[in-house]
Design a protein around this motif. Sequence first.
Motif, PDB file in Angstrom:
ATOM      1  N   GLN A 445     -14.749 -17.287 -60.872  1.00 22.01           N
ATOM      2  CA  GLN A 445     -13.816 -17.040 -59.771  1.00 22.01           C
ATOM      3  C   GLN A 445     -13.927 -15.584 -59.304  1.00 22.01           C
ATOM      4  OE1 GLN A 445     -11.373 -19.500 -58.411  1.00 22.01           O
ATOM      5  NE2 GLN A 445     -13.120 -20.563 -59.295  1.00 22.01           N
ATOM      6  N   PRO A 446     -13.599 -15.314 -58.035  1.00 21.30           N
ATOM      7  CA  PRO A 446     -13.711 -13.944 -57.506  1.00 21.30           C
ATOM      8  C   PRO A 446     -12.558 -13.062 -57.962  1.00 21.30           C
ATOM      9  CG  PRO A 446     -12.888 -15.405 -55.799  1.00 21.30           C
ATOM     10  CD  PRO A 446     -13.205 -16.284 -56.985  1.00 21.30           C
ATOM     11  N   LEU A 447     -12.558 -12.758 -59.256  1.00 19.26           N
ATOM     12  CA  LEU A 447     -11.482 -11.960 -59.835  1.00 19.26           C
ATOM     13  C   LEU A 447     -12.031 -10.670 -60.451  1.00 19.26           C
ATOM     14  CD1 LEU A 447      -9.422 -14.856 -61.442  1.00 19.26           C
ATOM     15  CD2 LEU A 447      -8.820 -13.529 -59.410  1.00 19.26           C
ATOM     16  N   ALA A 448     -13.118 -10.161 -59.840  1.00 23.90           N
ATOM     17  CA  ALA A 448     -13.729  -8.902 -60.264  1.00 23.90           C
ATOM     18  C   ALA A 448     -13.888  -8.003 -59.043  1.00 23.90           C
ATOM     19  CB  ALA A 448     -15.074  -9.161 -60.936  1.00 23.90           C
ATOM     20  N   PRO A 449     -12.792  -7.513 -58.473  1.00 24.91           N
ATOM     21  CA  PRO A 449     -12.889  -6.728 -57.242  1.00 24.91           C
ATOM     22  C   PRO A 449     -13.776  -5.502 -57.366  1.00 24.91           C
ATOM     23  CG  PRO A 449     -10.604  -7.321 -57.688  1.00 24.91           C
ATOM     24  CD  PRO A 449     -11.390  -7.704 -58.895  1.00 24.91           C
ATOM     25  N   ALA A 450     -13.770  -4.862 -58.520  1.00 20.39           N
ATOM     26  CA  ALA A 450     -14.561  -3.643 -58.684  1.00 20.39           C
ATOM     27  C   ALA A 450     -16.055  -3.948 -58.635  1.00 20.39           C
ATOM     28  CB  ALA A 450     -14.201  -2.966 -59.995  1.00 20.39           C
ATOM     29  N   ARG A 451     -16.477  -4.969 -59.346  1.00 23.94           N
ATOM     30  CA  ARG A 451     -17.902  -5.350 -59.305  1.00 23.94           C
ATOM     31  C   ARG A 451     -18.300  -5.753 -57.891  1.00 23.94           C
ATOM     32  NH1 ARG A 451     -19.222 -10.992 -61.653  1.00 23.94           N
ATOM     33  NH2 ARG A 451     -18.037 -11.388 -59.741  1.00 23.94           N
ATOM     34  N   ASP A 452     -17.463  -6.528 -57.228  1.00 31.42           N
ATOM     35  CA  ASP A 452     -17.773  -6.969 -55.867  1.00 31.42           C
ATOM     36  C   ASP A 452     -17.799  -5.792 -54.904  1.00 31.42           C
ATOM     37  OD1 ASP A 452     -17.788  -9.438 -57.015  1.00 31.42           O
ATOM     38  OD2 ASP A 452     -15.912 -10.121 -56.102  1.00 31.42           O
ATOM     39  N   ALA A 453     -16.935  -4.799 -55.132  1.00 33.73           N
ATOM     40  CA  ALA A 453     -16.940  -3.611 -54.285  1.00 33.73           C
ATOM     41  C   ALA A 453     -18.233  -2.832 -54.452  1.00 33.73           C
ATOM     42  CB  ALA A 453     -15.736  -2.732 -54.622  1.00 33.73           C
ATOM     43  N   ALA A 454     -18.722  -2.745 -55.688  1.00 29.62           N
ATOM     44  CA  ALA A 454     -19.995  -2.048 -55.920  1.00 29.62           C
ATOM     45  C   ALA A 454     -21.145  -2.762 -55.218  1.00 29.62           C
ATOM     46  CB  ALA A 454     -20.252  -1.948 -57.417  1.00 29.62           C
ATOM     47  N   ALA A 455     -21.132  -4.094 -55.241  1.00 28.20           N
ATOM     48  CA  ALA A 455     -22.188  -4.854 -54.568  1.00 28.20           C
ATOM     49  C   ALA A 455     -22.103  -4.666 -53.053  1.00 28.20           C
ATOM     50  CB  ALA A 455     -22.067  -6.332 -54.924  1.00 28.20           C
ATOM     51  N   ALA A 456     -20.904  -4.696 -52.510  1.00 24.72           N
ATOM     52  CA  ALA A 456     -20.743  -4.488 -51.065  1.00 24.72           C
ATOM     53  C   ALA A 456     -21.142  -3.073 -50.677  1.00 24.72           C
ATOM     54  CB  ALA A 456     -19.290  -4.757 -50.663  1.00 24.72           C
ATOM     55  N   PHE A 457     -20.784  -2.104 -51.483  1.00 26.73           N
ATOM     56  CA  PHE A 457     -21.137  -0.717 -51.206  1.00 26.73           C
ATOM     57  C   PHE A 457     -22.646  -0.543 -51.143  1.00 26.73           C
ATOM     58  CE2 PHE A 457     -21.957   3.687 -52.458  1.00 26.73           C
ATOM     59  CZ  PHE A 457     -21.079   4.388 -51.637  1.00 26.73           C
ATOM     60  N   SER A 458     -23.333  -1.177 -52.085  1.00 25.47           N
ATOM     61  CA  SER A 458     -24.801  -1.096 -52.096  1.00 25.47           C
ATOM     62  C   SER A 458     -25.390  -1.677 -50.818  1.00 25.47           C
ATOM     63  CB  SER A 458     -25.344  -1.826 -53.322  1.00 25.47           C
ATOM     64  OG  SER A 458     -26.761  -1.812 -53.344  1.00 25.47           O
ATOM     65  N   ALA A 459     -24.861  -2.799 -50.351  1.00 23.60           N
ATOM     66  CA  ALA A 459     -25.357  -3.407 -49.112  1.00 23.60           C
ATOM     67  C   ALA A 459     -25.024  -2.545 -47.901  1.00 23.60           C
ATOM     68  CB  ALA A 459     -24.758  -4.800 -48.954  1.00 23.60           C
ATOM     69  N   LEU A 460     -23.851  -1.945 -47.885  1.00 25.02           N
ATOM     70  CA  LEU A 460     -23.430  -1.121 -46.752  1.00 25.02           C
ATOM     71  C   LEU A 460     -24.266   0.141 -46.618  1.00 25.02           C
ATOM     72  CD1 LEU A 460     -19.595  -1.531 -47.237  1.00 25.02           C
ATOM     73  CD2 LEU A 460     -20.835  -2.173 -45.160  1.00 25.02           C
ATOM     74  N   GLU A 461     -24.686   0.687 -47.742  1.00 21.71           N
ATOM     75  CA  GLU A 461     -25.471   1.920 -47.702  1.00 21.71           C
ATOM     76  C   GLU A 461     -26.814   1.735 -47.001  1.00 21.71           C
ATOM     77  OE1 GLU A 461     -24.566   5.102 -51.062  1.00 21.71           O
ATOM     78  OE2 GLU A 461     -25.536   3.308 -51.867  1.00 21.71           O
ATOM     79  N   ARG A 462     -27.274   0.509 -46.921  1.00 25.82           N
ATOM     80  CA  ARG A 462     -28.565   0.233 -46.283  1.00 25.82           C
ATOM     81  C   ARG A 462     -28.424  -0.066 -44.793  1.00 25.82           C
ATOM     82  NH1 ARG A 462     -28.898  -2.710 -51.213  1.00 25.82           N
ATOM     83  NH2 ARG A 462     -28.500  -4.679 -50.126  1.00 25.82           N
ATOM     84  N   CYS A 463     -27.236   0.041 -44.261  1.00 26.38           N
ATOM     85  CA  CYS A 463     -26.970  -0.323 -42.868  1.00 26.38           C
ATOM     86  C   CYS A 463     -26.624   0.904 -42.031  1.00 26.38           C
ATOM     87  CB  CYS A 463     -25.817  -1.323 -42.802  1.00 26.38           C
ATOM     88  SG  CYS A 463     -26.128  -2.879 -43.666  1.00 26.38           S
TER      89      CYS A 463
END
Length: 561
Positions: A445-463
């Motif tokens: 379940q999506p109950l790891a906001p910190a891990r998901d934030a790190a993944a989103a941050f990594s994707a955003l840095e490439r944009c």
Amino acid sequence: MTSEQLHVPRRDPATMMRLSRLGSLHQCRLSFMRILTRRMARENWQFSRSLFDIDSNGVGRAVYTAQGPQRAYSLVAFAHDLPADKRSDRVIADAWDATFTLFDGVPTGDDLERLAKNVPLQEAGRVSQTELSLSRANRSVRLWTHVVERLASGRQPDHDQIDAVGYLMRTTAVYGSGKFGAADRDVIADREEMQAPFQAEMLSVYLTRTFVRDLVNHMAGSLGGTRAVPLEPEMARRLGIGNSTGLGMAPFIINHPILFNNWMMVREEAISRVRSIRCASPEDTENFRRLVERSAVSVERWRSEHPVQLEKVSCLKADLQILSQYLPDWNATADHPWNSLIEWSERSLSEEGQELVASLILEPYGALVDGLAGCMADGNPDAFRIDGSMTLRDVVALLQQQFGWALGLDWSDPANCGRAWYVSEEKLEPRMGERFEEPIADYEQPLAPARDAAAAFSALERCDPEEAVAKFLLRHPEHRHTVRRAQMGRVAPYGEIRDNTISASVMPIDMLRAKLSFFGATHFDPRSDRWVRICMYSGAPYPEDLTTANADLWVYPEPGE
């Protein structure tokens, strides 16, 4: 800035939203049970028992009605003769010692017949929009037997046994907000008496406690006949309602960031207001000192067998001793004495002690903080809407602000991702398992906001940082929930836990305690790192005794009681 102008800001979310801090919170003036009892006394609610049809085996039904200024609410209770082999606190249980619903109004005979066919079944039954909650409870068997037998023989129960357990029945669930057909929150949200969170559920538990007292007296009378005596009022007041709470509650504060932010921010605003008071009256400081003494009585009655909680209670007892030794030297007549006391606690006490002091300084200032209770509900549905026009640069800044601590973690390290949340197939309830030992990763379940934030941050840095969020999410819909949470942070600074909720060492009971402390629970007793028993309304006046004089500080037992 002069001392007269000092305004102490709310404490930093980066400090307050750590799990160890959340797992050290205590009840306070803004706890939901106390909000309710103050209101009922202030508005002179009237209580009645219109039905108590229970036989000598403890089987039957009862109705308790609370009449407020504008409307009535009725607890409909069903008592059962539960075989010992069917008694279980697990959520998968299908039978209980008692089952309940809180009815919106006063039930008719037809209502009672309909409810009798459904409420005892709990999940297997269905209720309607005239029901506001659905709950069930089991006896604390040894204490129940002891109390019934003592009363039946004409004697009162043993004080030590009462204090060792604290309740005759414990609820294993109190469902509301649309569960199993009950009324949605929107049905009652605009009612003044229901605007604070969980007021229907707290009323249900309050009336349940009265039913339990009446039932144990009835069972003792059935057993002992003319020899039997009722439970003495003082002894009855010491008994609360227990509750067994497991992982089903833990994801709540992750899934409701706006609501939990409001709870935390209101509490922190109340603390800020009191810390900003320039001068404290002798009466206010004396009230505080008395409540420190009464808190020590409560802590002495705190029982647990869990090593983590034993250590917490031990630290709290030591903190109270340190506090008691410090108070004679505390200059309560100096400028901003409450601020200096909080600053001293941060240097001298554990997190348990710090948060107890923070709760206690609110007690003399009901006129200053009680009105904040109306701000604790979630009245901001627009916060869930994603602002697609925001630039990615701004989203990155929000992620850094709220999750900066997590962005550099190695999320492939088992120490950082050793646990996974999933939903059990059997009961559709949240569970936590070991990611590398159980085949659960595919069901996470999506109950790891910190891990998901790190993944989103990594994707955003490439944009392109000037690109709009809408375009980014068209390519990366998997990050929608993270972008939404980041944007919520603009209005909900206390909405995010600043810790890793899937680490190999995470303690879910910290999340349980955080939520339950706002309910007003005391004497937390973890049975593992994933479920906890608590006590509710211990020390509270029963409906027939409720007055404005005793409606609030009942949570603090008097020395010698």
